[in-house]
Design a protein around this motif. Structure first.
Motif, PDB file in Angstrom:
ATOM      1  N   GLY A  72      42.062  36.631  31.759  1.00  0.00           N
ATOM      2  CA  GLY A  72      42.600  37.995  31.565  1.00  0.00           C
ATOM      3  C   GLY A  72      42.633  38.884  32.850  1.00  0.00           C
ATOM      4  N   PHE A  73      41.311  38.397  33.663  1.00  0.00           N
ATOM      5  CA  PHE A  73      41.103  39.345  34.886  1.00  0.00           C
ATOM      6  C   PHE A  73      42.253  39.075  35.822  1.00  0.00           C
ATOM      7  N   GLY A  74      42.746  37.857  36.066  1.00  0.00           N
ATOM      8  CA  GLY A  74      43.504  37.403  36.872  1.00  0.00           C
ATOM      9  C   GLY A  74      45.171  37.820  36.510  1.00  0.00           C
ATOM     10  N   GLU A  75      45.364  37.895  34.901  1.00  0.00           N
ATOM     11  CA  GLU A  75      46.705  38.299  34.549  1.00  0.00           C
ATOM     12  C   GLU A  75      46.499  39.968  34.619  1.00  0.00           C
ATOM     13  N   ALA A  76      45.452  40.557  34.405  1.00  0.00           N
ATOM     14  CA  ALA A  76      45.724  42.117  34.644  1.00  0.00           C
ATOM     15  C   ALA A  76      45.830  42.334  36.362  1.00  0.00           C
ATOM     16  N   TYR A  77      45.772  41.311  37.189  1.00  0.00           N
ATOM     17  CA  TYR A  77      45.984  41.539  38.615  1.00  0.00           C
ATOM     18  C   TYR A  77      47.555  41.275  38.439  1.00  0.00           C
ATOM     19  N   LEU A  78      47.885  40.368  37.942  1.00  0.00           N
ATOM     20  CA  LEU A  78      49.466  40.029  37.883  1.00  0.00           C
ATOM     21  C   LEU A  78      50.314  41.164  37.471  1.00  0.00           C
ATOM     22  N   TRP A 107      42.456  30.223  34.679  1.00  0.00           N
ATOM     23  CA  TRP A 107      43.753  31.074  35.246  1.00  0.00           C
ATOM     24  C   TRP A 107      44.515  29.827  36.238  1.00  0.00           C
ATOM     25  N   ILE A 108      43.734  29.371  36.926  1.00  0.00           N
ATOM     26  CA  ILE A 108      44.238  28.251  37.616  1.00  0.00           C
ATOM     27  C   ILE A 108      44.977  27.254  37.253  1.00  0.00           C
ATOM     28  N   THR A 109      44.638  26.570  36.111  1.00  0.00           N
ATOM     29  CA  THR A 109      45.381  25.501  35.394  1.00  0.00           C
ATOM     30  C   THR A 109      46.485  26.193  34.682  1.00  0.00           C
ATOM     31  N   LYS A 110      46.489  27.296  34.305  1.00  0.00           N
ATOM     32  CA  LYS A 110      47.587  28.113  33.656  1.00  0.00           C
ATOM     33  C   LYS A 110      48.742  28.377  34.354  1.00  0.00           C
ATOM     34  N   TYR A 111      48.508  28.778  35.563  1.00  0.00           N
ATOM     35  CA  TYR A 111      49.533  29.465  36.403  1.00  0.00           C
ATOM     36  C   TYR A 111      49.893  28.787  37.641  1.00  0.00           C
ATOM     37  N   ASP A 144      47.254  33.054  53.297  1.00  0.00           N
ATOM     38  CA  ASP A 144      47.690  34.338  52.720  1.00  0.00           C
ATOM     39  C   ASP A 144      48.242  35.541  53.671  1.00  0.00           C
ATOM     40  N   GLN A 145      47.439  35.721  54.649  1.00  0.00           N
ATOM     41  CA  GLN A 145      48.261  36.449  55.826  1.00  0.00           C
ATOM     42  C   GLN A 145      49.570  36.172  56.163  1.00  0.00           C
ATOM     43  N   ALA A 146      49.996  34.942  56.284  1.00  0.00           N
ATOM     44  CA  ALA A 146      51.242  34.593  56.709  1.00  0.00           C
ATOM     45  C   ALA A 146      52.298  34.783  55.599  1.00  0.00           C
ATOM     46  N   LEU A 147      51.731  34.745  54.330  1.00  0.00           N
ATOM     47  CA  LEU A 147      52.442  34.894  53.038  1.00  0.00           C
ATOM     48  C   LEU A 147      53.043  36.213  53.106  1.00  0.00           C
ATOM     49  N   GLY A 148      52.050  37.175  53.316  1.00  0.00           N
ATOM     50  CA  GLY A 148      52.091  38.731  53.153  1.00  0.00           C
ATOM     51  C   GLY A 148      52.990  38.999  54.319  1.00  0.00           C
ATOM     52  N   ASP A 149      53.075  38.406  55.204  1.00  0.00           N
ATOM     53  CA  ASP A 149      53.850  38.862  56.549  1.00  0.00           C
ATOM     54  C   ASP A 149      55.004  38.881  56.291  1.00  0.00           C
ATOM     55  N   LEU A 164      54.782  37.157  44.001  1.00  0.00           N
ATOM     56  CA  LEU A 164      53.804  37.457  44.881  1.00  0.00           C
ATOM     57  C   LEU A 164      52.431  37.674  44.631  1.00  0.00           C
ATOM     58  N   ARG A 165      52.304  38.671  43.820  1.00  0.00           N
ATOM     59  CA  ARG A 165      50.860  38.801  43.498  1.00  0.00           C
ATOM     60  C   ARG A 165      50.241  37.722  42.925  1.00  0.00           C
ATOM     61  N   MET A 166      50.648  36.858  42.334  1.00  0.00           N
ATOM     62  CA  MET A 166      50.234  35.773  41.714  1.00  0.00           C
ATOM     63  C   MET A 166      49.500  34.672  42.782  1.00  0.00           C
ATOM     64  N   TRP A 167      50.655  34.643  43.673  1.00  0.00           N
ATOM     65  CA  TRP A 167      50.233  33.758  44.854  1.00  0.00           C
ATOM     66  C   TRP A 167      49.281  34.442  45.706  1.00  0.00           C
ATOM     67  N   HIS A 168      49.071  35.667  45.840  1.00  0.00           N
ATOM     68  CA  HIS A 168      48.173  36.678  46.614  1.00  0.00           C
ATOM     69  C   HIS A 168      46.788  36.071  46.142  1.00  0.00           C
ATOM     70  N   PHE A 169      46.587  36.319  44.580  1.00  0.00           N
ATOM     71  CA  PHE A 169      45.458  36.379  43.778  1.00  0.00           C
ATOM     72  C   PHE A 169      44.925  34.880  43.973  1.00  0.00           C
ATOM     73  N   TYR A 170      45.849  33.814  43.981  1.00  0.00           N
ATOM     74  CA  TYR A 170      45.440  32.328  44.189  1.00  0.00           C
ATOM     75  C   TYR A 170      44.901  32.034  45.195  1.00  0.00           C
ATOM     76  N   LEU A 171      45.532  32.361  46.438  1.00  0.00           N
ATOM     77  CA  LEU A 171      45.252  32.190  47.780  1.00  0.00           C
ATOM     78  C   LEU A 171      43.738  32.851  47.914  1.00  0.00           C
ATOM     79  N   GLU A 172      43.637  34.064  47.568  1.00  0.00           N
ATOM     80  CA  GLU A 172      42.406  34.829  47.859  1.00  0.00           C
ATOM     81  C   GLU A 172      41.265  34.208  46.839  1.00  0.00           C
ATOM     82  N   TYR A 173      41.658  34.084  45.824  1.00  0.00           N
ATOM     83  CA  TYR A 173      40.395  33.557  44.654  1.00  0.00           C
ATOM     84  C   TYR A 173      40.091  32.098  45.356  1.00  0.00           C
ATOM     85  N   SER A 174      40.909  31.328  45.764  1.00  0.00           N
ATOM     86  CA  SER A 174      40.542  30.056  46.352  1.00  0.00           C
ATOM     87  C   SER A 174      39.542  30.275  47.749  1.00  0.00           C
ATOM     88  N   ARG A 175      40.158  31.250  48.167  1.00  0.00           N
ATOM     89  CA  ARG A 175      39.303  31.387  49.554  1.00  0.00           C
ATOM     90  C   ARG A 175      38.133  31.979  49.105  1.00  0.00           C
TER      91      ARG A 175
END
Length: 426
Positions: free
Chosen positions: A79-85, A313-317, A360-365, A380-391
């Motif tokens: 839910g924490f990740g979904e609220a970011y989405l 969240w990772i396995t769901k999305y 993440d920087q390249a994707l945002g740019d 876009l928000r999902m991928w930003h969260f995924y890359l930064e969550y992993s980082r």
């Protein structure tokens, strides 16, 4: 990364994001939300994370507190990740804030709340198992999104795994660091002129290209249609088509004998039930005296045991059916089911944190180009969260990435490059 606007209500309607459920409502949901608000407040205060509900600057800015706490109370970290989405919250420095949380991931909730989480945690079912039938669908969910999409943020080698930098911090070109990672794997595996190489997990072909350039004969297997198509194009363009065969084939269906077996960040898509089959296949096809090198993202053994049967969240999305192994699990499986033994191990988690930061920087740019490919703000928000969550996971040391070199008991010990300890799929 540039700010990604929250998706509109219209964008979330219908079936575009069917996994993203509506905000929980009703008396039970309100009670869970109130409890979540109390626990979240206590955790953030203890960790020194500032939270704003009125739009003022803070580490976490809650745009819609009621939705945020309702999702958190009903689905926990999912839910924490979904609220970011949905745009219910933002963080000006998302990766840094998530890193603070990851450093204390096992202590975020008191014991009673951790036990109560079983109420909302979804257990993995048959569809989550990476059977031959499910595995292609699971791989396609992520890796067949679009080759053009991945090309927007990966370096020219199209390597979708951790780079290995000469040192950290680093301004080194990412492609150079990716080649260092690949070359170390090939060196450890003893790949040279005439070596018969099996690669499990082709990616977009860079490892196969570099192995073939050494004079090796490479068979590379993948379940990704998109990756296979581009890998074949790149191999043909390099004039190495006579040295590399890229096959759409499950690793369980591989036949033949190989002097070296290499697999970069593919074990994460195998699943615990099939780890014995994965390593048994490597053992089966590896020639006497051969070497196998696996690059794997790992997690602590106790956390693997605690989360292996629950949805995240990772396995769901992002990676359906995925599970990170622990180094203990890898050792247990190989010793129980194969003659393979770990001869050397290189750990380089901080290098993955830097790799992910650059992606993440390249994707945002290039967010406008992502939109032009047909992807929306939620994506876009999902991928930003995924890359930064992993980082954050790598930066906090909660997860790691390792290169593991295996030989059989009967093979001579002491192989490899002699590189000492140092340092995420394909």
């Amino acid at each position: 990364m540039k700010t990604i606007e929250a998706p509109t209500a219209q964008a979330l309607e219908g079936n575009r994001w069917p996994m993203l459920e509506e905000t929980p409502t009703g008396p039970v949901a309100r009670g869970a939300a109130a409890a979540a608000a109390t626990l979240f407040g206590a955790a953030t205060r203890r960790l020194g994370i500032s939270v704003s509900e009125d739009g003022s600057p803070a580490d976490i800015v809650l745009h819609r507190p009621e939705e945020f706490y309702a999702r958190l109370g009903r689905h926990g970290l999912i839910g924490f990740g979904e609220a970011y989405l949905t745009g219910a919250w933002d963080a000006p420095a998302l990766g840094e804030t998530l890193t603070v949380l990851c450093r204390d991931v096992t202590g975020l909730l008191p014991g009673w709340a951790q036990r109560a989480s079983a109420v909302y945690e979804r257990r993995r079912g048959a569809k989550d198992l990476n059977t031959p039938e499910n595995a292609r669908e699971h791989i396609g969910h992520h890796y067949d999104l679009s080759n053009d999409f991945f090309a927007l943020f990966l370096d020219p080698t199209m390597s979708y795994s951790s780079a290995l930098f000469s040192s950290l911090p680093s301004t080194e070109d990412l492609a150079t660091a990716q080649h260092r990672k690949i070359d170390r794997i090939l060196d450890e595996a003893g790949v040279g002129e005439g070596t018969r190489v099996l690669e499990i997990g082709t990616g977009w072909g860079e490892l196969a290209l570099r192995a073939a350039a050494r004079g090796a004969q490479v068979t590379s297997v993948t379940l990704s249609v998109e990756q296979a198509a581009l890998a074949r194009q790149r191999i043909a363009a390099a004039g190495l088509g006579d040295r590399v065969d890229v096959e759409l084939r499950d690793y369980r269906a591989v036949v033949g004998t190989y002097d070296a077996v290499v697999s970069v960040e593919m074990i994460e898509a195998v699943g615990e039930r099939f780890w014995p089959a994965y390593f048994a296949k490597i053992d089966e096809v590896l020639a006497p005296g051969g070497t196998a090198v696996i690059q794997a993202i790992t997690m602590p053994h106790d956390r693997m045991l605690a989360t292996r049967n629950t949805e995240t969240w990772i396995t769901k999305y992002i990676f359906p059916g995925g599970l990170l192994p622990s180094t203990e699990a890898i050792t247990e499986v190989t010793e129980a089911h194969t003659g393979l033994r770990v001869r050397s191990r290189l750990s380089f988690g901080p290098h993955y944190a830097e790799t992910l930061r650059r992606w993440d920087q390249a994707l945002g740019d290039r967010a406008d180009e992502v939109r032009e490919l047909g992807f929306d703000e939620t994506f876009l928000r999902m991928w930003h969260f995924y890359l930064e969550y992993s980082r954050a996971g790598f930066a906090a040391g909660y997860i790691d990435v390792q290169q593991l070199t295996f030989t059989r008991d009967e093979a001579p010990t002491g192989g490899g490059t002699g590189q000492g300890p140092g340092f995420v799929g394909h």
